[in-house]
Design a protein around this motif. Structure first.
Motif, PDB file in Angstrom:
ATOM      1  N   THR A  40     -14.238   1.073 -17.977  1.00  0.00           N
ATOM      2  CA  THR A  40     -13.673   2.408 -18.159  1.00  0.00           C
ATOM      3  C   THR A  40     -12.185   2.416 -17.834  1.00  0.00           C
ATOM      4  OG1 THR A  40     -15.790   3.453 -17.629  1.00  0.00           O
ATOM      5  CG2 THR A  40     -13.824   4.818 -17.435  1.00  0.00           C
ATOM      6  N   LYS A 174     -13.756   8.237 -28.711  1.00  0.00           N
ATOM      7  CA  LYS A 174     -13.314   7.663 -27.439  1.00  0.00           C
ATOM      8  C   LYS A 174     -11.794   7.653 -27.341  1.00  0.00           C
ATOM      9  CE  LYS A 174     -17.065   4.501 -26.144  1.00  0.00           C
ATOM     10  NZ  LYS A 174     -17.376   3.081 -25.850  1.00  0.00           N
ATOM     11  N   ARG A 177     -10.482  11.246 -26.892  1.00  0.00           N
ATOM     12  CA  ARG A 177     -10.826  11.769 -25.563  1.00  0.00           C
ATOM     13  C   ARG A 177      -9.970  11.130 -24.477  1.00  0.00           C
ATOM     14  NH1 ARG A 177     -16.255  10.536 -22.001  1.00  0.00           N
ATOM     15  NH2 ARG A 177     -15.356  11.312 -20.057  1.00  0.00           N
ATOM     16  N   TYR A 178      -9.887   9.802 -24.485  1.00  0.00           N
ATOM     17  CA  TYR A 178      -9.121   9.128 -23.441  1.00  0.00           C
ATOM     18  C   TYR A 178      -7.625   9.373 -23.605  1.00  0.00           C
ATOM     19  CZ  TYR A 178     -13.433   6.765 -22.066  1.00  0.00           C
ATOM     20  OH  TYR A 178     -14.701   6.498 -21.634  1.00  0.00           O
ATOM     21  N   GLU A 181      -7.024  12.600 -21.858  1.00  0.00           N
ATOM     22  CA  GLU A 181      -7.090  12.426 -20.409  1.00  0.00           C
ATOM     23  C   GLU A 181      -5.900  11.627 -19.881  1.00  0.00           C
ATOM     24  OE1 GLU A 181     -10.949  10.726 -19.862  1.00  0.00           O
ATOM     25  OE2 GLU A 181     -11.977  12.662 -20.016  1.00  0.00           O
ATOM     26  N   LEU A 194     -12.245  18.915 -25.388  1.00  0.00           N
ATOM     27  CA  LEU A 194     -12.672  17.866 -24.466  1.00  0.00           C
ATOM     28  C   LEU A 194     -14.173  17.892 -24.194  1.00  0.00           C
ATOM     29  CD1 LEU A 194     -11.737  15.448 -22.895  1.00  0.00           C
ATOM     30  CD2 LEU A 194     -11.172  16.936 -20.970  1.00  0.00           C
ATOM     31  N   PRO A 195     -14.775  19.049 -23.867  1.00  0.00           N
ATOM     32  CA  PRO A 195     -16.232  19.038 -23.667  1.00  0.00           C
ATOM     33  C   PRO A 195     -17.004  18.669 -24.929  1.00  0.00           C
ATOM     34  CG  PRO A 195     -15.365  21.284 -23.547  1.00  0.00           C
ATOM     35  CD  PRO A 195     -14.198  20.363 -23.505  1.00  0.00           C
ATOM     36  N   LYS A 198     -16.775  14.879 -25.272  1.00  0.00           N
ATOM     37  CA  LYS A 198     -17.665  14.215 -24.316  1.00  0.00           C
ATOM     38  C   LYS A 198     -19.109  14.267 -24.794  1.00  0.00           C
ATOM     39  CE  LYS A 198     -14.954  14.978 -20.085  1.00  0.00           C
ATOM     40  NZ  LYS A 198     -14.926  15.656 -18.762  1.00  0.00           N
ATOM     41  N   SER A 199     -19.514  15.426 -25.287  1.00  0.00           N
ATOM     42  CA  SER A 199     -20.882  15.584 -25.776  1.00  0.00           C
ATOM     43  C   SER A 199     -21.145  14.680 -26.976  1.00  0.00           C
ATOM     44  CB  SER A 199     -21.127  17.047 -26.149  1.00  0.00           C
ATOM     45  OG  SER A 199     -22.432  17.243 -26.623  1.00  0.00           O
ATOM     46  N   GLN A 201     -19.534  11.921 -27.756  1.00  0.00           N
ATOM     47  CA  GLN A 201     -19.517  10.527 -27.311  1.00  0.00           C
ATOM     48  C   GLN A 201     -20.861  10.143 -26.695  1.00  0.00           C
ATOM     49  OE1 GLN A 201     -16.123   9.424 -24.883  1.00  0.00           O
ATOM     50  NE2 GLN A 201     -17.212   7.694 -23.994  1.00  0.00           N
ATOM     51  N   GLY A 202     -21.433  11.045 -25.898  1.00  0.00           N
ATOM     52  CA  GLY A 202     -22.728  10.764 -25.284  1.00  0.00           C
ATOM     53  C   GLY A 202     -23.836  10.631 -26.314  1.00  0.00           C
TER      54      GLY A 202
END
Length: 255
Positions: A40, A174, A177-178, A181, A194-195, A198-199, A201-202
């Motif tokens: 990470t 990814k 998102r990164y 961040e 962002l949320p 993340k969702s 990506q999961g």
């Protein structure tokens, strides 16, 4: 400008500290999250560097980070699979893989790939300061914003492609998102981005795990008892990923 460079240098130093901590944890072999945290941190490092391409030292750090990624990807895949097998009633198959990981952790800690990354990355703040003195960082904010914007546009195009490649989408998500961040002060995306990222990506990660494990089961006989479940799981994860991607597209993109 100087404030942005100061924050960038501070971020680099923070990532270096995290890399060193991960190395120590891998050496100790007492921390099941050490390898994951190392990967990470390397991904965050690469996201920080991507908008800086063309500046002195960036290419060398990126290349070294890429080699660490290549070294650790199959190890992390094995680690995740072992954890799944242990949790789902396949202890013998799990322990065979866990035994291999016990030797892999310290090997990563002393690997030439990680040593090279740490050596090059340690010098990177000096490269940044030298670039600043030489006037090479003029327009840095616009450069970063432009690169982040390009990543967002690539994701937009990929999401609206009827034949989208889930593997490519996962990587693009990814990166976006990164990137957010890494440079939160330059984030111009919708609040929901962002949320949603993340969702997505999961969901794509769950699909990717099942897809990858099914491929491995063709060569690793002790995985055969899991094949039927993985086929069902992959189909469910695929459907869930599509729903999440639709929400991401509808919430964050106008087209």
């Amino acid at each position: 400008m100087s404030d942005l460079v100061d924050r960038l240098v501070a971020h680099v130093l923070g990532l270096e500290v995290r890399l060193l901590a991960c190395q120590a944890r891998l050496t100790a072999r007492t921390d099941p999250e050490a390898l994951h945290d190392l990967r990470t941190t390397v991904r965050r490092l690469r996201s920080l560097l991507r908008p800086l391409r063309g500046l002195p030292g960036v290419e060398q750090v990126e290349a070294a980070a890429s080699r660490v990624g290549e070294l650790t990807t199959p190890l992390r895949d094995r680690e995740v699979l072992a954890a799944y097998l242990l949790e789902h009633g396949q202890p013998e198959a799990a322990h065979r893989r866990m035994a291999l990981m016990a030797e892999a952790y310290p090997a990563v800690a002393v690997s030439p790939e990680l040593a090279q990354l740490l050596m090059i990355f340690d010098a990177f703040p000096r490269f940044l300061r030298a670039s600043q003195r030489q006037g090479l960082l003029k327009g840095l904010r616009k450069r970063i914003e432009k690169r982040l914007g390009k990543q967002w546009k690539k994701l937009d195009v990929a999401l609206h492609d009827p034949a989208h490649d889930r593997h490519r989408l996962r990587l693009l998500i990814k990166r976006v998102r990164y990137g957010i961040e890494a440079y939160p002060e330059l984030d111009r995306l919708p609040k929901a981005a962002l949320p949603r990222l993340k969702s997505a990506q999961g969901a794509l990660g769950d699909w990717h795990d099942s897809w990858q494990w099914l491929a491995r089961a063709q060569e690793e006989a002790d995985l055969q008892p899991c094949v039927a479940v993985w086929k069902t799981t992959m189909a469910d994860a695929e459907a869930r990923a599509d729903r999440v991607l639709d929400k991401l597209s509808a919430t964050c993109f106008k087209s």
